[in-house]
Write a protein that holds these residues in place. Structure first.
Motif, PDB file in Angstrom:
ATOM      1  N   PHE A   1      30.545   6.592 -38.930  1.00  0.00           N
ATOM      2  CA  PHE A   1      29.743   5.459 -39.405  1.00  0.00           C
ATOM      3  C   PHE A   1      29.084   5.807 -40.748  1.00  0.00           C
ATOM      4  O   PHE A   1      29.219   5.071 -41.735  1.00  0.00           O
ATOM      5  N   GLY A   2      28.398   6.943 -40.768  1.00  0.00           N
ATOM      6  CA  GLY A   2      27.739   7.387 -42.002  1.00  0.00           C
ATOM      7  C   GLY A   2      28.736   7.771 -43.085  1.00  0.00           C
ATOM      8  O   GLY A   2      28.523   7.500 -44.270  1.00  0.00           O
ATOM      9  N   HIS A   3      29.856   8.395 -42.683  1.00  0.00           N
ATOM     10  CA  HIS A   3      30.858   8.811 -43.677  1.00  0.00           C
ATOM     11  C   HIS A   3      31.392   7.594 -44.425  1.00  0.00           C
ATOM     12  O   HIS A   3      31.553   7.608 -45.641  1.00  0.00           O
ATOM     13  N   GLN A   4      31.670   6.515 -43.661  1.00  0.00           N
ATOM     14  CA  GLN A   4      32.234   5.326 -44.282  1.00  0.00           C
ATOM     15  C   GLN A   4      31.205   4.654 -45.193  1.00  0.00           C
ATOM     16  O   GLN A   4      31.548   4.201 -46.294  1.00  0.00           O
ATOM     17  N   ILE A   5      29.945   4.626 -44.776  1.00  0.00           N
ATOM     18  CA  ILE A   5      28.892   4.024 -45.612  1.00  0.00           C
ATOM     19  C   ILE A   5      28.793   4.789 -46.928  1.00  0.00           C
ATOM     20  O   ILE A   5      28.713   4.199 -48.010  1.00  0.00           O
ATOM     21  N   CYS A   6      28.843   6.113 -46.858  1.00  0.00           N
ATOM     22  CA  CYS A   6      28.772   6.898 -48.089  1.00  0.00           C
ATOM     23  C   CYS A   6      29.976   6.600 -48.980  1.00  0.00           C
ATOM     24  O   CYS A   6      29.814   6.324 -50.172  1.00  0.00           O
ATOM     25  N   SER A   7      31.185   6.620 -48.413  1.00  0.00           N
ATOM     26  CA  SER A   7      32.390   6.321 -49.208  1.00  0.00           C
ATOM     27  C   SER A   7      32.284   4.942 -49.847  1.00  0.00           C
ATOM     28  O   SER A   7      32.569   4.780 -51.039  1.00  0.00           O
ATOM     29  N   ASP A   8      31.867   3.944 -49.073  1.00  0.00           N
ATOM     30  CA  ASP A   8      31.753   2.572 -49.583  1.00  0.00           C
ATOM     31  C   ASP A   8      30.807   2.515 -50.773  1.00  0.00           C
ATOM     32  O   ASP A   8      31.094   1.885 -51.792  1.00  0.00           O
ATOM     33  N   TYR A   9      29.664   3.173 -50.633  1.00  0.00           N
ATOM     34  CA  TYR A   9      28.644   3.054 -51.679  1.00  0.00           C
ATOM     35  C   TYR A   9      28.883   3.974 -52.881  1.00  0.00           C
ATOM     36  O   TYR A   9      28.426   3.667 -53.979  1.00  0.00           O
TER      37      TYR A   9
ATOM     38  N   VAL B   1      41.880   7.907 -44.089  1.00  0.00           N
ATOM     39  CA  VAL B   1      40.864   8.549 -43.248  1.00  0.00           C
ATOM     40  C   VAL B   1      40.299   7.498 -42.280  1.00  0.00           C
ATOM     41  O   VAL B   1      40.111   7.753 -41.096  1.00  0.00           O
ATOM     42  N   TYR B   2      40.067   6.308 -42.820  1.00  0.00           N
ATOM     43  CA  TYR B   2      39.543   5.216 -41.995  1.00  0.00           C
ATOM     44  C   TYR B   2      40.503   4.894 -40.843  1.00  0.00           C
ATOM     45  O   TYR B   2      40.081   4.771 -39.686  1.00  0.00           O
ATOM     46  N   TYR B   3      41.790   4.765 -41.137  1.00  0.00           N
ATOM     47  CA  TYR B   3      42.758   4.441 -40.077  1.00  0.00           C
ATOM     48  C   TYR B   3      42.787   5.523 -38.996  1.00  0.00           C
ATOM     49  O   TYR B   3      42.920   5.231 -37.809  1.00  0.00           O
ATOM     50  N   PHE B   4      42.641   6.774 -39.420  1.00  0.00           N
ATOM     51  CA  PHE B   4      42.619   7.836 -38.410  1.00  0.00           C
ATOM     52  C   PHE B   4      41.351   7.739 -37.565  1.00  0.00           C
ATOM     53  O   PHE B   4      41.394   7.784 -36.345  1.00  0.00           O
ATOM     54  N   ASP B   5      40.208   7.579 -38.250  1.00  0.00           N
ATOM     55  CA  ASP B   5      38.926   7.619 -37.545  1.00  0.00           C
ATOM     56  C   ASP B   5      38.699   6.371 -36.685  1.00  0.00           C
ATOM     57  O   ASP B   5      38.174   6.468 -35.578  1.00  0.00           O
ATOM     58  N   ALA B   6      39.102   5.198 -37.208  1.00  0.00           N
ATOM     59  CA  ALA B   6      38.816   3.960 -36.475  1.00  0.00           C
ATOM     60  C   ALA B   6      39.898   3.632 -35.449  1.00  0.00           C
ATOM     61  O   ALA B   6      39.616   3.111 -34.386  1.00  0.00           O
ATOM     62  N   GLU B   7      41.165   3.944 -35.780  1.00  0.00           N
ATOM     63  CA  GLU B   7      42.263   3.563 -34.888  1.00  0.00           C
ATOM     64  C   GLU B   7      43.022   4.754 -34.307  1.00  0.00           C
ATOM     65  O   GLU B   7      43.953   4.580 -33.524  1.00  0.00           O
ATOM     66  N   GLY B   8      42.655   5.947 -34.731  1.00  0.00           N
ATOM     67  CA  GLY B   8      43.320   7.144 -34.211  1.00  0.00           C
ATOM     68  C   GLY B   8      44.755   7.292 -34.674  1.00  0.00           C
ATOM     69  O   GLY B   8      45.579   7.909 -33.993  1.00  0.00           O
ATOM     70  N   ILE B   9      45.082   6.744 -35.854  1.00  0.00           N
ATOM     71  CA  ILE B   9      46.475   6.824 -36.315  1.00  0.00           C
ATOM     72  C   ILE B   9      46.718   8.066 -37.164  1.00  0.00           C
ATOM     73  O   ILE B   9      45.979   8.361 -38.102  1.00  0.00           O
ATOM     74  N   LEU B  10      47.763   8.793 -36.792  1.00  0.00           N
ATOM     75  CA  LEU B  10      48.232   9.935 -37.578  1.00  0.00           C
ATOM     76  C   LEU B  10      49.456   9.461 -38.355  1.00  0.00           C
ATOM     77  O   LEU B  10      50.441   9.037 -37.758  1.00  0.00           O
ATOM     78  N   PHE B  11      49.403   9.519 -39.680  1.00  0.00           N
ATOM     79  CA  PHE B  11      50.556   9.131 -40.500  1.00  0.00           C
ATOM     80  C   PHE B  11      51.336  10.375 -40.900  1.00  0.00           C
ATOM     81  O   PHE B  11      50.759  11.440 -41.107  1.00  0.00           O
ATOM     82  N   LYS B  12      52.650  10.215 -41.035  1.00  0.00           N
ATOM     83  CA  LYS B  12      53.449  11.365 -41.496  1.00  0.00           C
ATOM     84  C   LYS B  12      54.308  11.045 -42.714  1.00  0.00           C
ATOM     85  O   LYS B  12      54.768  11.933 -43.418  1.00  0.00           O
ATOM     86  N   ARG B  13      54.569   9.754 -42.949  1.00  0.00           N
ATOM     87  CA  ARG B  13      55.429   9.397 -44.085  1.00  0.00           C
ATOM     88  C   ARG B  13      54.885   8.151 -44.764  1.00  0.00           C
ATOM     89  O   ARG B  13      54.344   7.262 -44.097  1.00  0.00           O
TER      90      ARG B  13
ATOM     91  N   ALA C   1      32.362  -3.812 -42.539  1.00  0.00           N
ATOM     92  CA  ALA C   1      33.051  -3.965 -41.259  1.00  0.00           C
ATOM     93  C   ALA C   1      33.779  -2.672 -40.887  1.00  0.00           C
ATOM     94  O   ALA C   1      33.856  -2.295 -39.717  1.00  0.00           O
ATOM     95  N   LYS C   2      34.286  -1.991 -41.912  1.00  0.00           N
ATOM     96  CA  LYS C   2      34.988  -0.726 -41.664  1.00  0.00           C
ATOM     97  C   LYS C   2      34.054   0.315 -41.063  1.00  0.00           C
ATOM     98  O   LYS C   2      34.421   1.032 -40.124  1.00  0.00           O
ATOM     99  N   ALA C   3      32.855   0.426 -41.628  1.00  0.00           N
ATOM    100  CA  ALA C   3      31.887   1.404 -41.107  1.00  0.00           C
ATOM    101  C   ALA C   3      31.560   1.072 -39.654  1.00  0.00           C
ATOM    102  O   ALA C   3      31.473   1.965 -38.807  1.00  0.00           O
ATOM    103  N   LYS C   4      31.406  -0.215 -39.376  1.00  0.00           N
ATOM    104  CA  LYS C   4      31.075  -0.616 -38.004  1.00  0.00           C
ATOM    105  C   LYS C   4      32.215  -0.277 -37.056  1.00  0.00           C
ATOM    106  O   LYS C   4      31.998   0.164 -35.936  1.00  0.00           O
ATOM    107  N   LYS C   5      33.441  -0.473 -37.528  1.00  0.00           N
ATOM    108  CA  LYS C   5      34.590  -0.182 -36.668  1.00  0.00           C
ATOM    109  C   LYS C   5      34.697   1.329 -36.395  1.00  0.00           C
ATOM    110  O   LYS C   5      35.043   1.742 -35.291  1.00  0.00           O
TER     111      LYS C   5
END
Lengths: 486, 140
Positions: free
Chosen positions: A246-254, B73-85, A190-194
């Protein structure tokens, strides 16, 4: 000090250097580096030998752990590495494909000449920059639903073409016809899809680019003509991007999932980033199904970008598509694993060929290349840095015999991004490119400095080695006149 | 006790890494995360307007470090969140509970520098010697 590699490698000929299995305990096959003597100094200093040796640990690896001349230090696998493993008793490794699954290049011809384009290059570059989302954090114009994203994963380029983004012949001129079989949306998190949803139809940042290029030199005019490259000064378009987050997350997951499989199957590895599972295991099959989904996403992504590029050219030159003649020459993957058949000791063996920063290079007559190219061989697209040149080449029988149908993919970095930024300023890079007649538009000045030509090896040296070794043959050299960077 | 240096940037030809320090593992994990976001943007420009809670389980300490950074990395890429603390609430060999504070990226306010694809196991180090020293290479 740099000649210490001479004690390690065995020279086979001027372009082939072997790392014997005695170099590191655990190597089941030797390493083979395609390089010139002068380039080996740098390769050795970078510790890339170590990574070539580490890949030779993979269970079921056949013949050699291979390295192309653009090899540089990666994570786990070297970039520029090729490894083939037996499907029946070998492994598949996400690290052997990389994070940017199906990062690749698409080349398009035009009827335009350098003269015509130069007069309008500023508006063209501006129009392309506005029409094609690029840069860090950018979102695409495609508002796909979750269900549509699932379709993209399975259909690839055709999904975009059916919605009016491009032409059916674009699909024919794409590796795997823009659709890798075996993709399964239920094997993607789901993360990769998001991450993937908002980024569909974006160029991205880093080394990704769109380039307006001019044919600068022709080495094989007959083959070039088959590709629609008629003469010097003809304008071409080059698109370099991949499967985004999308691809980055799939690689990390696997990497994580297969890290557990390594323990389960009792595999001995020198580096955790080489995490792998038997090709034929549930874990291995799941990875390949998710990887194919990312490969199809990447082809769809490049399909959208091509469509917007065609729109931009039509607008700036006020010409119809027929007048512009923007036919796709080919689209290749640079980061992928493929199940392919090879002749091993007189028997046909099914292999999983990992190409990480390498290009498939199938010869004339191969059934997997488009009919139009069966007489000449598969077009191989090798981009260089943004200030010098890129190459078009052809696959060969020698590549089939020696490198599992593979050759180099680009220039390869020489300087780290930090070192490039410390020694160069983005504005200076833009100025020196302008002085060479290259108009650049970039999302950030820092990315321009990081990607400066000086940060890369000279791609002509790389291509010369693969040409001399015979694993791909030069057809044309191009030089950039307009560049979009993320 | 606090460490004078939180993190430093490590050059790697194709990629970039960080070395993070901490008197204990919690602080080192927090500093590694700070190091990650310092690659993406200038932390001084980021306000603490929102937070996210993160709860992770992994096979071992190394996996936990990679997963932690990849989650961010996921939170930044999927939700655009920049964390600082970051507050590391719980941390053992296989489990991490943390809260990150920051805000959504805004291109009129934040300069986005380097896109990070993922944290890798390549040359990953967790060293304990008068406090902790973590080394992580990112694919960028």
């Amino acid at each position: 000090m740099t000649s210490r590699w001479k004690e390690i490698v065995k020279k086979i000929d001027d372009y082939r250097w072997e790392i014997p299995t005695s170099y590191k305990e655990g190597m089941s096959v030797p390493g083979l580096i395609f390089s010139s003597e002068s380039m080996l100094d740098h390769i050795f200093e970078e510790h890339a030998f170590e990574q070539v040796a580490n890949v030779a640990f993979l269970p079921g690896i056949v013949r050699y752990s291979l390295a192309m001349p653009d090899i540089h230090w990666g994570y786990g696998f070297p970039i520029g590495g090729v490894a083939a493993t037996r499907v029946k008793d070998g492994v598949v490794s996400p690290g052997g494909v990389g994070f940017d699954i199906n990062c690749g290049v698409r080349l398009v011809r035009t009827n335009l000449t350098e003269e015509e384009v130069r007069t309008r290059i500023e508006p063209l570059v501006n129009e392309l920059f506005c029409n094609i989302p690029s840069g860090l954090g950018s979102e695409g114009k495609i508002r796909a639903s979750g269900k549509e994203l699932d379709e993209v994963m399975v259909m690839g380029s055709r999904w975009a073409v059916e919605r009016g983004y491009g032409l059916p012949e674009d699909i024919v001129a794409t590796e795997e016809s823009g659709c890798m079989k075996g993709a399964r949306a239920d094997k993607v998190s789901a993360k990769a899809k998001k991450r993937g949803l908002p980024q569909l139809g974006t160029l991205g940042s880093g080394n990704h680019f769109l380039e307006v290029a001019v044919v600068d030199e022709l080495y094989d005019r007959d083959a070039a003509r088959v590709m629609g490259i008629e003469d010097l000064g003809q304008v071409l378009l080059l698109i370099h991007t991949g499967s985004r987050g999308f691809g980055h997350q799939i690689c990390s997951d696997y990497v994580e999932l297969l890290g557990q499989a390594v323990k389960k199957y009792g595999i001995n590895l020198p580096d955790r980033q080489l995490a792998c599972a038997p090709v034929d295991s549930p874990e291995g099959k799941d990875y390949l199904a998710a990887m194919a989904s990312a490969a199809n996403y990447a082809w769809t992504n490049r399909q959208f970008i091509l469509h917007w590029a065609r729109e931009s050219f039509a607008k700036v030159f006020n010409k119809s598509q027929a007048e512009l003649g923007m036919r796709q020459i080919y689209d290749v993957c640079h980061n992928i694993a493929k199940i392919e058949n090879y002749d091993i000791d007189g028997k046909t063996e099914k292999l999983c060929v990992h190409r990480k920063g390498a290009t498939r290079a199938f010869p004339a007559g191969h059934p997997d290349i488009p009919e139009v190219y069966r007489g000449i061989g598969q077009p191989v697209l090798i981009p260089g840095d943004m200030g010098r040149y890129s190459f078009v080449a052809l696959g060969t029988e020698a590549a089939m015999a020696e490198t599992f149908g593979s050759t180099c993919h680009g220039a390869g970095r020489l300087k780290s991004r930090g070192a490039a930024k410390r020694s160069l300023k983005g504005a200076d890079v833009a100025r020196s490119l302008a002085a060479k007649g290259i108009t650049v538009k970039a999302g950030s000045m820092a990315s321009l400095a990081e990607e400066a030509p000086q940060a890369y090896k000279d791609v002509s040296e790389v291509v010369e080695i693969t040409h001399q070794a015979g694993i791909s043959l030069k057809v044309a050299k191009t030089r950039p006149i307009g560049v979009i960077k993320g | 006790m606090t460490m004078t240096k939180e993190f430093e940037i490590l050059d790697h030809t194709a990629d970039v890494g960080i070395i993070a320090y901490g008197v204990d593992l919690k602080q080192a994990f927090a500093n590694a995360a700070k190091g990650l976001f310092s690659l993406i943007t200038n932390l001084g420009d980021v306000d603490e307007a929102l937070h996210r809670d993160i709860d992770l389980t992994a096979a071992d300490e190394e996996s936990l470090l990679v997963d932690w950074l990849n989650e961010l990395v996921y939170y930044f890429d999927a939700e655009g969140i920049l964390f600082k603390r970051f507050e590391i609430i719980e941390l053992n060999d296989t489990h991490l509970k943390a809260r990150g504070y920051g805000e959504k990226a805004d291109n009129t306010k934040h300069e986005l520098k380097t896109g990070v694809k993922a944290a890798t196991y390549h040359m990953l180090k967790i060293e304990k010697n008068n406090g902790y020293r973590l080394q992580v290479i990112f694919d960028i």
